[in-house]
Design a protein around this motif. Structure first.
Motif, PDB file in Angstrom:
ATOM      1  N   ASP A  57     -49.723 -32.067 -58.589  1.00 14.49           N
ATOM      2  CA  ASP A  57     -49.902 -31.912 -56.502  1.00 14.49           C
ATOM      3  C   ASP A  57     -50.872 -33.291 -56.843  1.00 14.49           C
ATOM      4  O   ASP A  57     -52.001 -33.959 -57.454  1.00 14.49           O
ATOM      5  N   SER A  58     -50.997 -34.227 -55.419  1.00 15.75           N
ATOM      6  CA  SER A  58     -51.952 -34.788 -55.210  1.00 15.75           C
ATOM      7  C   SER A  58     -52.265 -36.381 -56.344  1.00 15.75           C
ATOM      8  O   SER A  58     -51.478 -36.732 -56.804  1.00 15.75           O
ATOM      9  N   ALA A  59     -53.121 -36.943 -57.062  1.00 14.39           N
ATOM     10  CA  ALA A  59     -53.238 -37.401 -58.168  1.00 14.39           C
ATOM     11  C   ALA A  59     -52.101 -37.654 -58.945  1.00 14.39           C
ATOM     12  O   ALA A  59     -51.132 -38.538 -59.355  1.00 14.39           O
ATOM     13  N   GLY A  60     -51.875 -35.916 -58.955  1.00 15.42           N
ATOM     14  CA  GLY A  60     -50.218 -35.823 -60.051  1.00 15.42           C
ATOM     15  C   GLY A  60     -49.307 -35.820 -60.017  1.00 15.42           C
ATOM     16  O   GLY A  60     -48.385 -36.866 -60.745  1.00 15.42           O
ATOM     17  N   ALA A  61     -49.067 -36.095 -58.472  1.00 14.97           N
ATOM     18  CA  ALA A  61     -47.431 -36.672 -57.748  1.00 14.97           C
ATOM     19  C   ALA A  61     -47.228 -37.929 -57.633  1.00 14.97           C
ATOM     20  O   ALA A  61     -46.550 -38.410 -57.913  1.00 14.97           O
ATOM     21  N   ASN A  62     -49.027 -38.612 -57.652  1.00 13.11           N
ATOM     22  CA  ASN A  62     -49.005 -39.912 -57.757  1.00 13.11           C
ATOM     23  C   ASN A  62     -48.152 -39.798 -59.548  1.00 13.11           C
ATOM     24  O   ASN A  62     -47.408 -41.010 -59.566  1.00 13.11           O
ATOM     25  N   ILE A  63     -49.044 -39.713 -60.569  1.00 13.66           N
ATOM     26  CA  ILE A  63     -48.821 -39.525 -61.886  1.00 13.66           C
ATOM     27  C   ILE A  63     -47.233 -39.929 -62.379  1.00 13.66           C
ATOM     28  O   ILE A  63     -46.242 -39.971 -62.242  1.00 13.66           O
ATOM     29  N   ALA A  64     -46.358 -38.006 -61.235  1.00 20.80           N
ATOM     30  CA  ALA A  64     -44.788 -38.144 -61.662  1.00 20.80           C
ATOM     31  C   ALA A  64     -43.854 -39.439 -60.890  1.00 20.80           C
ATOM     32  O   ALA A  64     -43.721 -38.992 -61.132  1.00 20.80           O
ATOM     33  N   HIS A  65     -44.434 -39.117 -59.716  1.00 20.95           N
ATOM     34  CA  HIS A  65     -43.914 -40.758 -59.192  1.00 20.95           C
ATOM     35  C   HIS A  65     -43.211 -41.987 -59.940  1.00 20.95           C
ATOM     36  O   HIS A  65     -42.859 -42.767 -60.978  1.00 20.95           O
ATOM     37  N   HIS A  66     -45.135 -42.212 -60.758  1.00 21.24           N
ATOM     38  CA  HIS A  66     -44.701 -43.794 -62.116  1.00 21.24           C
ATOM     39  C   HIS A  66     -44.075 -43.194 -63.501  1.00 21.24           C
ATOM     40  O   HIS A  66     -42.995 -44.249 -63.419  1.00 21.24           O
ATOM     41  N   ILE A  67     -44.245 -41.714 -63.780  1.00 24.29           N
ATOM     42  CA  ILE A  67     -43.418 -41.428 -64.906  1.00 24.29           C
ATOM     43  C   ILE A  67     -42.119 -41.462 -64.306  1.00 24.29           C
ATOM     44  O   ILE A  67     -41.105 -42.287 -66.007  1.00 24.29           O
ATOM     45  N   ALA A  68     -41.562 -41.189 -62.748  1.00 22.68           N
ATOM     46  CA  ALA A  68     -40.550 -41.334 -62.427  1.00 22.68           C
ATOM     47  C   ALA A  68     -39.373 -42.863 -62.547  1.00 22.68           C
ATOM     48  O   ALA A  68     -38.031 -42.714 -63.201  1.00 22.68           O
ATOM     49  N   LEU A  69     -40.210 -43.531 -61.753  1.00 24.10           N
ATOM     50  CA  LEU A  69     -39.937 -45.018 -62.489  1.00 24.10           C
ATOM     51  C   LEU A  69     -39.536 -45.760 -64.257  1.00 24.10           C
ATOM     52  O   LEU A  69     -39.058 -46.223 -63.837  1.00 24.10           O
ATOM     53  N   ARG A  70     -40.235 -45.253 -64.639  1.00 26.25           N
ATOM     54  CA  ARG A  70     -40.985 -45.891 -65.999  1.00 26.25           C
ATOM     55  C   ARG A  70     -39.576 -45.116 -66.359  1.00 26.25           C
ATOM     56  O   ARG A  70     -38.740 -45.449 -67.621  1.00 26.25           O
ATOM     57  N   ALA A  71     -39.553 -43.593 -66.428  1.00 22.16           N
ATOM     58  CA  ALA A  71     -37.579 -43.416 -67.173  1.00 22.16           C
ATOM     59  C   ALA A  71     -36.627 -43.934 -66.528  1.00 22.16           C
ATOM     60  O   ALA A  71     -35.674 -43.828 -67.086  1.00 22.16           O
ATOM     61  N   SER A  72     -37.018 -45.148 -65.612  1.00 25.00           N
ATOM     62  CA  SER A  72     -35.799 -45.137 -65.260  1.00 25.00           C
ATOM     63  C   SER A  72     -35.647 -47.001 -66.400  1.00 25.00           C
ATOM     64  O   SER A  72     -34.540 -47.528 -65.619  1.00 25.00           O
ATOM     65  N   THR A  73     -36.369 -46.896 -66.847  1.00 25.67           N
ATOM     66  CA  THR A  73     -36.718 -48.298 -68.042  1.00 25.67           C
ATOM     67  C   THR A  73     -37.106 -48.881 -68.460  1.00 25.67           C
ATOM     68  O   THR A  73     -36.232 -48.946 -69.598  1.00 25.67           O
ATOM     69  N   GLU A  74     -37.007 -46.877 -69.282  1.00 26.39           N
ATOM     70  CA  GLU A  74     -37.992 -47.015 -70.837  1.00 26.39           C
ATOM     71  C   GLU A  74     -36.961 -45.581 -71.205  1.00 26.39           C
ATOM     72  O   GLU A  74     -37.075 -44.719 -70.608  1.00 26.39           O
ATOM     73  N   LYS A  75     -36.702 -45.444 -72.236  1.00 21.48           N
ATOM     74  CA  LYS A  75     -35.581 -44.151 -72.689  1.00 21.48           C
ATOM     75  C   LYS A  75     -36.839 -43.514 -73.504  1.00 21.48           C
ATOM     76  O   LYS A  75     -37.573 -43.671 -73.747  1.00 21.48           O
ATOM     77  N   LEU A  76     -36.231 -42.012 -73.070  1.00 20.28           N
ATOM     78  CA  LEU A  76     -36.649 -40.677 -73.732  1.00 20.28           C
ATOM     79  C   LEU A  76     -36.348 -40.500 -74.876  1.00 20.28           C
ATOM     80  O   LEU A  76     -34.952 -40.295 -74.728  1.00 20.28           O
ATOM     81  N   HIS A  77     -37.100 -39.640 -75.813  1.00 18.76           N
ATOM     82  CA  HIS A  77     -36.580 -39.457 -77.006  1.00 18.76           C
ATOM     83  C   HIS A  77     -35.472 -38.861 -76.906  1.00 18.76           C
ATOM     84  O   HIS A  77     -35.292 -38.009 -75.678  1.00 18.76           O
ATOM     85  N   GLY A  78     -34.756 -39.026 -77.816  1.00 21.53           N
ATOM     86  CA  GLY A  78     -32.930 -38.225 -77.799  1.00 21.53           C
ATOM     87  C   GLY A  78     -32.246 -38.635 -76.573  1.00 21.53           C
ATOM     88  O   GLY A  78     -31.542 -37.362 -76.971  1.00 21.53           O
ATOM     89  N   GLY A  79     -32.555 -39.215 -76.343  1.00 18.74           N
ATOM     90  CA  GLY A  79     -31.674 -39.535 -74.936  1.00 18.74           C
ATOM     91  C   GLY A  79     -31.820 -38.515 -73.020  1.00 18.74           C
ATOM     92  O   GLY A  79     -31.209 -38.394 -72.906  1.00 18.74           O
ATOM     93  N   VAL A  80     -33.151 -38.379 -73.366  1.00 16.11           N
ATOM     94  CA  VAL A  80     -33.459 -36.653 -72.480  1.00 16.11           C
ATOM     95  C   VAL A  80     -33.196 -37.781 -71.148  1.00 16.11           C
ATOM     96  O   VAL A  80     -33.966 -38.529 -70.981  1.00 16.11           O
ATOM     97  N   ASN A  81     -33.167 -37.246 -69.837  1.00 22.74           N
ATOM     98  CA  ASN A  81     -33.060 -37.390 -68.865  1.00 22.74           C
ATOM     99  C   ASN A  81     -33.696 -36.660 -67.467  1.00 22.74           C
ATOM    100  O   ASN A  81     -33.804 -35.559 -68.204  1.00 22.74           O
ATOM    101  N   ILE A  82     -34.654 -37.446 -66.755  1.00 25.34           N
ATOM    102  CA  ILE A  82     -34.951 -36.466 -66.092  1.00 25.34           C
ATOM    103  C   ILE A  82     -34.328 -36.006 -64.961  1.00 25.34           C
ATOM    104  O   ILE A  82     -34.281 -37.231 -64.607  1.00 25.34           O
ATOM    105  N   LEU A  83     -33.841 -34.730 -65.046  1.00 22.23           N
ATOM    106  CA  LEU A  83     -33.100 -33.925 -64.033  1.00 22.23           C
ATOM    107  C   LEU A  83     -33.865 -34.329 -62.006  1.00 22.23           C
ATOM    108  O   LEU A  83     -33.679 -34.558 -61.811  1.00 22.23           O
ATOM    109  N   GLY A  84     -34.691 -33.351 -62.285  1.00 25.23           N
ATOM    110  CA  GLY A  84     -35.353 -33.597 -61.110  1.00 25.23           C
ATOM    111  C   GLY A  84     -38.000 -33.825 -61.331  1.00 25.23           C
ATOM    112  O   GLY A  84     -37.723 -33.316 -62.642  1.00 25.23           O
ATOM    113  N   ALA A  85     -37.819 -33.754 -60.070  1.00 26.77           N
ATOM    114  CA  ALA A  85     -39.413 -34.277 -59.872  1.00 26.77           C
ATOM    115  C   ALA A  85     -39.460 -33.630 -58.367  1.00 26.77           C
ATOM    116  O   ALA A  85     -38.938 -33.717 -57.269  1.00 26.77           O
ATOM    117  N   PHE A  86     -40.974 -33.190 -58.507  1.00 29.03           N
ATOM    118  CA  PHE A  86     -41.405 -32.802 -57.287  1.00 29.03           C
ATOM    119  C   PHE A  86     -42.621 -33.259 -57.129  1.00 29.03           C
ATOM    120  O   PHE A  86     -43.624 -33.911 -57.754  1.00 29.03           O
TER     121      PHE A  86
END
Length: 327
Positions: free
Chosen positions: A169-198
């Motif tokens: 929420d609010s600044a936390g939503a801003n963080i979620a946006h940046h995490i979603a962008l970062r996940a497109s260029t950096e891999k998560l452990h175990g090859g996990v993918n983010i299914l969704g974001a709010f």
């Protein structure tokens, strides 16, 4: 005449905090904190606090495992949540956040990791972004079959890493946006993918007004002053891509690293038009995921957190919970 006290002040973000010229910070607002609970009386959700790294901690929420669908499925969706507060106030352990996420965990039947990242101005951005990424990587590390005594059993035993969500929420939503962008260029452990974001009432801003935003006095606006306080070294001020997702050199929204996305806005929120514009820009970007928007009429910024008993708040909880359930 300026008083001696005023001469010692470098900047203020009233009524929340004051920064003195010697670098000390007076926190004028301190949230009421709630302890974790073995069982929440109204929901049956269990909570506990964990330390992820020397800089990052979190509160974990485990829904009532006696529910019939939980017994059948065994594994539950996972939400990694980032609280709001302009990157400089609030906490994952605050009473407001605790009650809110308790409701979400119960209604969505999801394991929730509510991240307590470092706050500015003591720890200016990008600290909160990096801490949040650290927390997400820690969660993802539980996806492998090679577990040890340091693993968190609520994640390794009950988490479904095919249904990993992020949100805020609010600044936390801003963080979620940046995490979603970062996940497109950096891999998560175990090859996990983010299914969704709010992204709920996302904190984005910029020098040029959008929609019904005020044209004048933008540099005296609390949104502007907050950003300049929490990220003083960023280039281009409020037109830095971290706060203005629509500037020319911002990463393409088509690269968001998730398959489902919902944007939540409120009609009386100053950030409403920018949230709607974000939705429209994602839609136009060529992003190939499932996109939706949810607007609540007659309410302001983060109303659902501060007034959770209203019908509008309950409707929003249900919409977010349905999203996490895959609906």
């Amino acid at each position: 005449m300026i008083s001696k006290e005023e001469e010692m002040i470098a900047c203020e973000l009233l009524p929340f905090l004051r920064v003195r010229k010697d670098g000390t910070v007076d926190r004028l607002y301190n949230p009421v904190l709630s302890p974790p609970s073995s069982v929440e009386n109204n929901t049956g959700v269990r909570t506990k606090d964990v330390i992820i790294s020397p800089e990052v901690s979190a509160r974990l929420y485990l829904p009532n495992l006696s529910l019939s669908d939980t017994i059948i499925l065994n594994k539950l969706p996972i939400l990694v949540y980032f609280h709001g507060g302009g990157f400089c106030i609030e906490s994952a352990f605050s009473t407001f956040c605790h009650h809110y996420i308790n409701n979400i965990a119960s209604q969505s039947n999801a394991v929730v990791v509510s991240v307590d990242y470092r706050l500015a101005p003591e720890h200016p951005l990008p600290a909160a972004y990096n801490d949040s990424w650290t927390a997400l990587q820690w969660v993802a590390s539980h996806s492998t079959n090679q577990h040890n005594e340091k693993d968190e059993p609520w994640l390794s035993q009950h988490g479904d890493f095919e249904r990993l969500y992020i949100g805020g929420d609010s600044a936390g939503a801003n963080i979620a946006h940046h995490i979603a962008l970062r996940a497109s260029t950096e891999k998560l452990h175990g090859g996990v993918n983010i299914l969704g974001a709010f992204l709920s009432h996302p904190y984005f801003w910029g020098s040029q007004p959008l929609g019904q935003e005020a044209v004048t006095d933008r540099e005296t606006n609390l949104l502007y002053k907050t950003w300049m306080l929490v990220y003083p070294d960023c280039h281009d001020g409020i037109d830095n891509p971290c706060i203005n997702a629509f500037v020319k050199d911002a990463p393409s929204l088509a690269s968001l690293g998730c398959k489902r996305l919902i944007i939540c806005v409120a009609s009386e929120d100053e950030l409403r038009d920018r949230g709607v514009y974000y939705y429209e820009r994602v839609k136009e970007s060529g992003w190939e995921g499932e996109l939706s928007i949810f607007e609540v009429q007659g309410e302001g910024h983060s109303f659902h957190i501060f007034n959770p008993e209203t019908q509008n708040a309950k409707d929003m909880f249900e919409r977010l919970a349905a999203f996490l359930r895959g609906c």
